[in-house]
Design a protein around this motif. Structure first.
Motif, short mmCIF file in Angstrom:
data_model
loop_
_atom_site.label_atom_id
_atom_site.label_comp_id
_atom_site.label_asym_id
_atom_site.label_seq_id
_atom_site.Cartn_x
_atom_site.Cartn_y
_atom_site.Cartn_z
N PHE A 58 0.78 -1.17 0.20
CA PHE A 58 0.25 -0.04 -0.01
C PHE A 58 0.69 0.85 -0.28
O PHE A 58 0.47 2.51 -0.85
CB PHE A 58 -0.93 0.32 1.45
CG PHE A 58 -2.33 -1.12 0.97
CD1 PHE A 58 -2.80 -1.33 -0.07
CD2 PHE A 58 -2.91 -1.02 2.20
CE1 PHE A 58 -3.75 -1.81 -0.54
CE2 PHE A 58 -4.23 -1.78 2.05
CZ PHE A 58 -4.38 -2.37 0.47
N LEU A 59 1.74 1.16 0.49
CA LEU A 59 2.69 2.60 1.39
C LEU A 59 3.58 2.48 -0.10
O LEU A 59 3.67 3.78 -0.64
CB LEU A 59 3.88 2.34 2.27
CG LEU A 59 2.59 1.91 2.99
CD1 LEU A 59 4.04 1.89 5.05
CD2 LEU A 59 2.38 3.94 3.83
N THR A 65 2.62 6.73 -6.60
CA THR A 65 1.63 7.89 -7.45
C THR A 65 1.89 9.34 -7.21
O THR A 65 1.92 10.40 -8.04
CB THR A 65 -0.07 7.71 -6.57
OG1 THR A 65 -0.36 6.15 -6.63
CG2 THR A 65 -0.76 8.93 -6.63
N LEU A 66 2.69 9.65 -6.03
CA LEU A 66 3.43 10.91 -5.06
C LEU A 66 4.29 10.89 -6.69
O LEU A 66 4.62 12.50 -7.00
CB LEU A 66 3.74 10.53 -4.24
CG LEU A 66 2.96 10.68 -2.79
CD1 LEU A 66 3.28 11.00 -1.76
CD2 LEU A 66 1.48 11.95 -2.66
N PHE A 84 -1.90 13.29 -6.31
CA PHE A 84 -0.98 13.60 -5.00
C PHE A 84 -1.51 13.38 -3.85
O PHE A 84 -1.76 13.24 -3.41
CB PHE A 84 -0.34 15.28 -4.96
CG PHE A 84 -0.38 15.40 -3.72
CD1 PHE A 84 1.57 15.22 -3.86
CD2 PHE A 84 -1.23 16.27 -2.45
CE1 PHE A 84 2.39 15.59 -2.55
CE2 PHE A 84 -0.21 16.65 -1.58
CZ PHE A 84 0.51 16.11 -1.66
N LEU A 85 -2.81 13.93 -3.71
CA LEU A 85 -4.18 13.63 -2.75
C LEU A 85 -4.89 12.28 -2.63
O LEU A 85 -4.76 11.78 -1.03
CB LEU A 85 -5.39 14.51 -3.33
CG LEU A 85 -5.05 16.14 -2.67
CD1 LEU A 85 -6.29 16.32 -3.24
CD2 LEU A 85 -4.77 16.37 -2.07
N ALA A 86 -4.95 11.69 -3.99
CA ALA A 86 -4.49 10.40 -4.06
C ALA A 86 -3.42 9.17 -3.07
O ALA A 86 -4.37 8.52 -2.53
CB ALA A 86 -5.03 9.73 -5.04
N SER A 89 -3.65 9.97 0.49
CA SER A 89 -4.93 9.02 1.25
C SER A 89 -4.27 8.05 1.26
O SER A 89 -5.10 7.20 2.10
CB SER A 89 -6.20 9.25 -0.12
OG SER A 89 -6.76 10.34 0.26
N GLY A 90 -3.54 7.33 0.61
CA GLY A 90 -3.19 6.27 0.44
C GLY A 90 -2.26 5.74 1.77
O GLY A 90 -2.64 4.52 2.86
N PHE A 91 -1.65 7.17 2.26
CA PHE A 91 -1.32 6.93 3.30
C PHE A 91 -2.43 6.66 4.70
O PHE A 91 -1.78 6.00 5.95
CB PHE A 91 -0.65 7.96 3.75
CG PHE A 91 1.23 8.18 3.22
CD1 PHE A 91 2.19 6.85 3.09
CD2 PHE A 91 1.35 8.62 1.87
CE1 PHE A 91 3.16 7.01 2.63
CE2 PHE A 91 2.19 8.55 0.99
CZ PHE A 91 3.41 7.71 1.44
N GLY A 92 -3.09 7.17 4.80
CA GLY A 92 -4.39 7.12 4.76
C GLY A 92 -4.40 5.92 5.52
O GLY A 92 -5.32 5.63 7.00
#
Length: 211
Positions: A58-59, A65-66, A84-86, A89-92
């Motif tokens: 996931f990370l 993505t970033l 960037f926001l996606a 959100s993946g970190f979230g």
């Protein structure tokens, strides 16, 4: 014309492989795990024996993505912001895994939903009208991609949020693979397009140079 950077190309190459390898390896290590009826998030849940394996994938996906958001400059700025926001959100949703008892609010579901929605919206937000850009970034393809991925995301979210759905794992994998493959396709296509120098637009460029 904004160009695709080398790091975006690397991210686009690794993205699909790490996406599929993550849940394939993690799922294979859990006896009795059914990828059709179980979500990928279940592999990173608090009680999962492969929590840290799936979480690491996931990370990795979030980092890629970033990288794409920063280096794929051919994408219009709103699309890059969406990516960037996606990634954030993946970190979230990695930090807030699926729990034995769902908390309120369920941050894992919130962050995952944000990521899926943004990944569906970025083609539309990245749209270019200049013919120097590959057709995958121009209106017909960009709008079509967002509509198809948006509908598929809605299908997944409806199955995910309704307990007992027997194909929730399948629907998640369909949209997850679809989203990462389209991003990789657009980045690679634009990179090849810019390498060719977009010869079909040469007359326009020449005309512009005279004026």
């Amino acid at each position: 014309m904004q160009l695709i950077g080398l790091w975006a190309l690397i991210a686009a190459t690794l993205g699909p492989f790490q996406n599929v390898l993550g849940w394939s390896i993690s799922g294979a290590l859990v006896q009795g795990y059914d990828p059709i009826s179980k979500t990928i998030s279940d592999l990173a849940a608090d009680d999962s024996p492969v929590k840290w394996i799936q979480s690491s994938f996931f990370l990795a996906g979030s980092v890629l993505t970033l990288i794409a958001a920063f280096s794929a400059k051919s994408l219009a700025l709103p699309g890059r912001v969406a990516l960037f926001l996606a990634g954030i959100s993946g970190f979230g949703y990695t930090y807030f895994p699926t729990a034995l008892v769902a908390p309120s609010p369920n941050w894992h579901v919130i962050f995952a939903t944000i990521a899926f929605v943004l990944f569906s919206a970025w083609p539309l937000l990245s749209m270019r009208f200049d013919k120097r850009y590959h057709w995958s970034l121009r209106p017909l393809a960009a709008i079509s991609a967002t509509l198809v991925m948006g509908a598929t995301t809605l299908w997944f979210l409806l199955t995910w949020l309704e307990p007992g759905q027997p194909i929730v794992g399948l629907s998640e994998r369909v949209i997850a693979v679809m989203q990462v493959l389209w991003l990789s396709f657009v980045i690679w296509s634009q990179w090849l397009h810019q390498k060719k120098g977009a010869p079909e637009t040469a007359p326009e460029l020449a005309y512009g140079a005279k004026n």
